[in-house]
Write an enzyme that holds these catalytic residues in place. Structure first.
Site, mmCIF file in Angstrom:
data_model
loop_
_atom_site.group_PDB
_atom_site.id
_atom_site.type_symbol
_atom_site.label_atom_id
_atom_site.label_comp_id
_atom_site.label_asym_id
_atom_site.label_seq_id
_atom_site.Cartn_x
_atom_site.Cartn_y
_atom_site.Cartn_z
ATOM 1 N N THR A 63 3.221 -4.566 23.957
ATOM 2 C CA THR A 63 1.906 -3.507 24.112
ATOM 3 C C THR A 63 0.735 -3.903 23.314
ATOM 4 O OG1 THR A 63 3.155 -2.665 21.864
ATOM 5 C CG2 THR A 63 3.690 -1.781 24.051
ATOM 6 N N PHE A 114 0.923 -1.150 -0.040
ATOM 7 C CA PHE A 114 0.036 -0.031 -0.082
ATOM 8 C C PHE A 114 1.015 1.260 0.032
ATOM 9 C CE2 PHE A 114 -4.385 -1.728 0.740
ATOM 10 C CZ PHE A 114 -3.879 -3.026 1.150
ATOM 11 N N ALA A 115 0.634 2.296 -0.848
ATOM 12 C CA ALA A 115 1.412 3.286 -1.031
ATOM 13 C C ALA A 115 0.372 4.479 -1.213
ATOM 14 C CB ALA A 115 2.634 3.184 -2.047
ATOM 15 N N GLU A 128 -2.492 -3.694 14.142
ATOM 16 C CA GLU A 128 -1.256 -4.467 14.966
ATOM 17 C C GLU A 128 -1.683 -5.230 16.142
ATOM 18 O OE1 GLU A 128 3.292 -3.762 14.823
ATOM 19 O OE2 GLU A 128 2.846 -2.977 16.848
#
Ligand code: 5GW
Ligand code: MN
Length: 278
Positions: A169, A45-46, A227
């Protein structure tokens, strides 16, 4: 030189041909005609200013990423005219998929999972053997080959692989679908690399996308967006291959002496410059 008969010539191997082939290639440490039969789709993805990372990403991938195999890049961008001209090697091609621009950067996570899901359902499911989804703000430095392939592939987070579980995390609020309690979790995985067989990656992308939608409906956003959801997914759907941080290092980190090679690393980026609307 060690020549062997390809399994495709040997009827006794039947349907197990592809899975049986991979360890043999690694063992011999060289490519043969059957290894070329492995097709790897790579989604990148850009969007917006991230098109600036494409040249280095693609040029370095051409040098190091799955060389000798069939590689098909699927490049999602809102700026197709700014996609650089990069010479691709034999058996490698690139498809540009025009996507709408982001309204909020927070939409990126969900968008990525959604687009991967759609692409697999509509196009890749029975056409490719493996898929990788890779961050574009990164560069290949050394060999990345068939040793990285597996049913479901994850990579360890370069900052957190030495940490104890409580320091991971993960999302810690039970209200989020990404919640992981303090006494659970194997590793903290990085969101910049996911991979595997199309059906496995499809299930991952669909599940994460749905979990993010559920969070959205409950007006909560996981601490590290997709994430966090990915880490939750991998807790209950274990990756069959965990890549070491050689496969996702970070240019800001010093390489520890026991690490002999960096294969792929996140480039330093000026956040203020590439993220227009923080
Ligand atoms: C922009 C602002 C904040 C967060 C992400 C973006 C962004 C990400 C963007 O404007 N355009 C874009 O194409 N991306 C894609 O999402 C890139 O493929 C990028 O590599 C990936 C993940 O975002 P990163 O690289 O900024 O996230 P970190 O955690 O690696 O810094
Ligand atoms: Mn990144």
């Amino acid at each position: 030189m060690c020549k062997r008969t390809s399994y495709s010539d040997d009827p006794s191997h039947g349907d197990s041909r592809l899975t049986a082939d991979i360890p043999v290639n690694i063992q011999h440490g060289k490519l043969n005609s059957s290894s070329k039969n492995i097709t790897v789709a790579t989604t990148v993805f850009a969007l917006g200013k991230y098109v600036r990372f494409l040249k280095v990403f693609l040029e370095s991938a051409e040098q190091h990423f799955m060389v000798g195999y069939t590689v098909h890049y699927y490049l999602f961008t809102d700026l197709p005219d700014e996609v650089p001209d990069v010479n691709l090697g034999k058996g490698r091609r690139l498809t540009v998929i025009k996507t709408p621009s982001l309204k909020r950067w927070q939409d990126m996570s969900q968008r990525r999972m959604e687009m991967i899901e759609k692409l697999i359902e509509e196009e890749l499911m029975f056409r490719v053997n493996y898929i990788f989804s890779l961050d574009v703000d990164a560069k290949f430095h050394a060999h990345w080959g068939a040793e990285s392939l597996g049913d479901l592939v994850a990579v360890l987070h370069p900052w957190l692989f030495g940490s104890s579980r409580e320091k991971f995390t993960y999302e810690r609020r039970p209200e989020s679908q990404a919640y992981i309690p303090l006494d659970k979790g194997d590793y903290y995985y990085e969101g910049a690399v996911i991979g595997g067989r199309p059906d496995k990656v499809l299930k991952l992308a669909k599940t994460c996308r749905m979990q993010m939608e559920m969070d959205q409906a409950n007006q909560i956003e996981a601490v590290w967006q997709e994430e966090s959801h990915l880490n939750k997914y991998f807790l209950y759907n274990k990756p069959t291959k965990v890549l070491s941080p050689e496969y996702l290092w970070n240019d800001q980190l010093d390489k520890p002496s026991h690490m002999k090679v960096v294969r792929f690393s996140q480039v330093n980026k000026n956040y203020a410059d590439v993220r227009p609307n923080p």
